[in-house]
Each structure stands twice: as C-alpha cells, then as structure tokens.
Design an enzyme around this catalytic site. Sequence first.
Site, PDB file in Angstrom:
ATOM      1  N   GLN A  20      -0.026   7.790   1.574  1.00 35.14           N
ATOM      2  CA  GLN A  20      -1.103   8.089   0.629  1.00 35.14           C
ATOM      3  C   GLN A  20      -1.853   9.379   0.972  1.00 35.14           C
ATOM      4  O   GLN A  20      -2.549   9.916   0.118  1.00 35.14           O
ATOM      5  CB  GLN A  20      -2.075   6.910   0.567  1.00 35.14           C
ATOM      6  CG  GLN A  20      -1.394   5.662   0.003  1.00 35.14           C
ATOM      7  CD  GLN A  20      -2.332   4.459  -0.050  1.00 35.14           C
ATOM      8  OE1 GLN A  20      -2.352   3.662   0.880  1.00 35.14           O
ATOM      9  NE2 GLN A  20      -3.087   4.333  -1.121  1.00 35.14           N
ATOM     10  N   HIS A 114       3.126   0.536   6.480  1.00 30.84           N
ATOM     11  CA  HIS A 114       2.196   0.413   5.346  1.00 30.84           C
ATOM     12  C   HIS A 114       2.972   0.737   4.068  1.00 30.84           C
ATOM     13  O   HIS A 114       2.990   1.868   3.597  1.00 30.84           O
ATOM     14  CB  HIS A 114       0.990   1.338   5.524  1.00 30.84           C
ATOM     15  CG  HIS A 114      -0.150   1.026   4.589  1.00 30.84           C
ATOM     16  ND1 HIS A 114      -1.432   0.750   5.020  1.00 30.84           N
ATOM     17  CD2 HIS A 114      -0.195   0.924   3.245  1.00 30.84           C
ATOM     18  CE1 HIS A 114      -2.216   0.496   3.974  1.00 30.84           C
ATOM     19  NE2 HIS A 114      -1.480   0.606   2.877  1.00 30.84           N
ATOM     20  N   ASN A 157       1.394  -4.020   6.850  1.00 29.87           N
ATOM     21  CA  ASN A 157       0.246  -4.084   5.954  1.00 29.87           C
ATOM     22  C   ASN A 157       0.569  -4.909   4.711  1.00 29.87           C
ATOM     23  O   ASN A 157       1.593  -4.679   4.061  1.00 29.87           O
ATOM     24  CB  ASN A 157      -0.130  -2.665   5.512  1.00 29.87           C
ATOM     25  CG  ASN A 157      -1.292  -2.661   4.527  1.00 29.87           C
ATOM     26  OD1 ASN A 157      -2.431  -2.930   4.901  1.00 29.87           O
ATOM     27  ND2 ASN A 157      -1.006  -2.392   3.253  1.00 29.87           N
ATOM     28  N   GLU A 158      -0.307  -5.839   4.399  1.00 27.92           N
ATOM     29  CA  GLU A 158      -0.221  -6.635   3.170  1.00 27.92           C
ATOM     30  C   GLU A 158       1.203  -7.080   2.844  1.00 27.92           C
ATOM     31  O   GLU A 158       1.764  -6.699   1.809  1.00 27.92           O
ATOM     32  CB  GLU A 158      -0.826  -5.871   1.993  1.00 27.92           C
ATOM     33  CG  GLU A 158      -2.326  -5.676   2.135  1.00 27.92           C
ATOM     34  CD  GLU A 158      -3.001  -5.123   0.876  1.00 27.92           C
ATOM     35  OE1 GLU A 158      -2.274  -4.692  -0.053  1.00 27.92           O
ATOM     36  OE2 GLU A 158      -4.235  -5.135   0.818  1.00 27.92           O
TER      37      GLU A 158
HETATM   38  C1  BGC Z   1      -3.424  -1.208   0.158  1.00 28.97           C
HETATM   39  C2  BGC Z   1      -3.798   0.248   0.012  1.00 28.97           C
HETATM   40  C3  BGC Z   1      -4.285   0.512  -1.399  1.00 28.97           C
HETATM   41  C4  BGC Z   1      -5.531  -0.311  -1.642  1.00 28.97           C
HETATM   42  C5  BGC Z   1      -6.157  -0.119  -3.014  1.00 28.97           C
HETATM   43  C6  BGC Z   1      -4.321  -2.149  -0.580  1.00 28.97           C
HETATM   44  O1  BGC Z   1      -3.514  -2.928  -1.387  1.00 28.97           O
HETATM   45  O2  BGC Z   1      -3.223  -1.559   1.494  1.00 28.97           O
HETATM   46  O3  BGC Z   1      -2.675   1.006   0.346  1.00 28.97           O
HETATM   47  O4  BGC Z   1      -4.502   1.858  -1.647  1.00 28.97           O
HETATM   48  O5  BGC Z   1      -5.268  -1.668  -1.467  1.00 28.97           O
HETATM   49  O6  BGC Z   1      -5.296  -0.511  -4.026  1.00 28.97           O
END
Ligand code: BGC
Length: 391
Positions: A20, A114, A157-158
């Site tokens: 990002q 990520h 991440n997530e």
């Molecule tokens: C993610 C980020 C994303 C943010 C806002 C999260 O889902 O880890 O990469 O930019 O939320 O959408």
Amino acid sequence: MSSRSFPKGFLWGAATAAHQVEGNNLNNDFWQLEHAAAEHGVQFSGDAVDSYHRYQEDMRLLADAGLNAYRFSIEWSRIEPSPGKFSKAQLAHYRRMIDEAERLGVKPVVTLHHFTHPIWFGETGAWLGKGAVEAFSRYVEQACTILDGVEWVCTINEPNVLAVNHGQLRRVAEGKEYQRVGALPDTEIGEALIAAHRAAAPLVREATGAKVGWTVANQALVPVPGSESKHAEVQHIWEDMYLEPARDDDFVGVQSYTSQLVDENGIVPHPEHPDNTIMGWAYRPDALGIAVRHTHDVVGDVPIVVTENGIATSDDQRRIAYTGEALRHLRDAMDDGIDVHGYLHWSLLDNFEWGRWDPTFGLIAVDRETFERHPKPSLAWLGDIARANAI
Ligand code: BGC
C-alpha cells in the site's frame, strides 16, 4: 494511575503495509490483479507513496510527533522473487528499516504477510497449493534472519479477509458469480492459513524471541433480536475460527473499523447514511470496544494489541473525533480488566487502498506527484496522547 491513563510502555503508533505504500511491487499477486482488473475501474498501485525509498522520513515524522511504535510489513515477493531464491539486498533493506526505527526510539511491529504473495506462489495454487505451508515457512525462516531485537511480529494480516478475497477469486475461477455483498471467508482457505500460521509462529518465536501473533479483522457483529443462532454461525466463520488458534500465541492483533448487524440472512450490508465513511462503512467508533471485548471472550488472557483502527475521511477533524471516541471505548474495556498493550492507528499515510486511491485513512497526506508528506492535525493530536500516555 488515573483511569484515563494507559499502562507504562503502552505502544502508541501507526501502521502501514508494504504493497500500500512502497510502490512498484511488480512481482506480487495484487500487482497482477490490478492490471487484470483495470477494465473494471480498479486503480494501479504504481509508485504508491514511494515509502520504499522514503521510510526514513515517514518514521521520523511518526517519531517527532511523539508516537513510539510503527507497524509495517515486509514484502515476500521482494525477498523471495523466485522460489527458494532469496534476495540478500531486500532482506538488508528491511533490516535498515528496523534499525532506523530503533534509532528513533520507535518499536517496530513487523508483519510478515500483509495480503500479497509472490506471483510464483499464486502459480503453484497459492494457499491451497501443495507445499504452501512449507513455502511460507521457508520464507519466514529467511525473514527471521533480520528480525533480531524485534519484539512484536505478526505472521499473517487478517487471514479472514484474505480468505474472503481469495475465496472470491476461487469462485470466479470455478465459473461462479462474484459475490458483491455478504461474502464470507472461504473456510478451506482459512484452514490453510491457520496451518501456515501454526507452522510459522514457533519458527519465529524460536529464532527471535519475539512475541508472535496474528491480526484478525473484527467486524463487531451484533445480532438482530431473534437472529442469535445465525449470528453465532456467521461470527464463527467470520472471525472466531481465526481467534481460536490465537489462544496459543503471545498476543493477538485486533483490527476494527465498524460494526454490522447480522439477521437471519447473514451480515446486513451497511445502510446508506450521510455519516458513512468513504469506504461506505457505518461510522462506529464504538466498534473497537465491541471488538476488543469479543476477542477477549474468545482468546481469554492472551494479551491484545490494537493493530489497526481508523477511518477513511477527507475531514481530519472527523478522524480526531472518531479516534478519540474509539480510544475511550478501548480504555473502558481495559478498565474492565482486558489486557491491551498498544494502539496502532491505520494508517500512518494516505495510501493505496487495494485498488482505490480515494479512501484517505492517513495521519499524513502525500502529494502523489512529488511524494511530499503533509502531516495532518490528527498526527500531532495522536502524538500528544502518546506523550501523555493518557486520553
Ligand atoms: C487491512 C488494510 C486496509 C484497511 C482498510 C484492513 O483490512 O489490513 O490493509 O487498508 O483494513 O480497509
């Protein structure tokens, strides 16, 4: 300690992710996707905000404001551009980032994955491919060679959002329809990510001594009265199956932006509302309290770090209002005995929001022609809270 102050050593910081902010991650799946989906209006990451070259300035702005932690991710596709071939130069780049953070008195919180992976990993079937766990572990082992002294490491991440996104791609590849609303994580992909996390976490712990965990997107789901059993089912698929493995970890990352209702049909889309954020999400600063409490219910006494919380808005006063309220809800949850070790705002910089540039989550604006950084009032505001260690 007055009730509105925070524990000594509390992490106050902001977060970013490699794809990002870095720019020109030509060798990952998302770059590929951006180009493949351009005709559907998906925008390119391109140079992003050139943080690959400007990370020193970014960290200096964060540190000068008073913040003491920076969460960033290292990019697998740079470190392992082809299978088993590791770039010493790229590893050294990320080591310089860690050194720079330490020089500034900023604690690095390093995410190993990520959302993006090398193109070659996608070609071997990504997370459902044979040998996915081994491939990820091999990368993680190399990453550990530069993590000396890092105290906080997030493996993936997530995973739940990753399982939504990859689930969608899988559906489309199988000739099924792309689900515009209400897509849930693909459980099979989720299981593969859990296996990858379970393999990677002990490797990192043993090689570095860091506290290791992963970060889960919490949707602060609330049942419409009468829909409690559907709510429990959706909550399990959405987040609890990713929180349960965190019981074996050193911490868990809570990522919270908004809250949604669940009715008998599943998650209710955000109704149109003038207060909705640029993402179209309901303005719900209270979501953070719900997310932290729910996470605690599932993981028990595992320490929590808020690894993301923020708002996409062009009005920085609104960012301050949202964050101030979110922090009050966080402090309330801590008053009730929940062990929280840090708050990392999403995001340090306005950045590439996965195919869009318009949602501005940053504490710092960036001129995308000159890459000049323009700190917003919210950066100084959050920095003052960090210095006072109190709200
Ligand atoms: C993610 C980020 C994303 C943010 C806002 C999260 O889902 O880890 O990469 O930019 O939320 O959408």
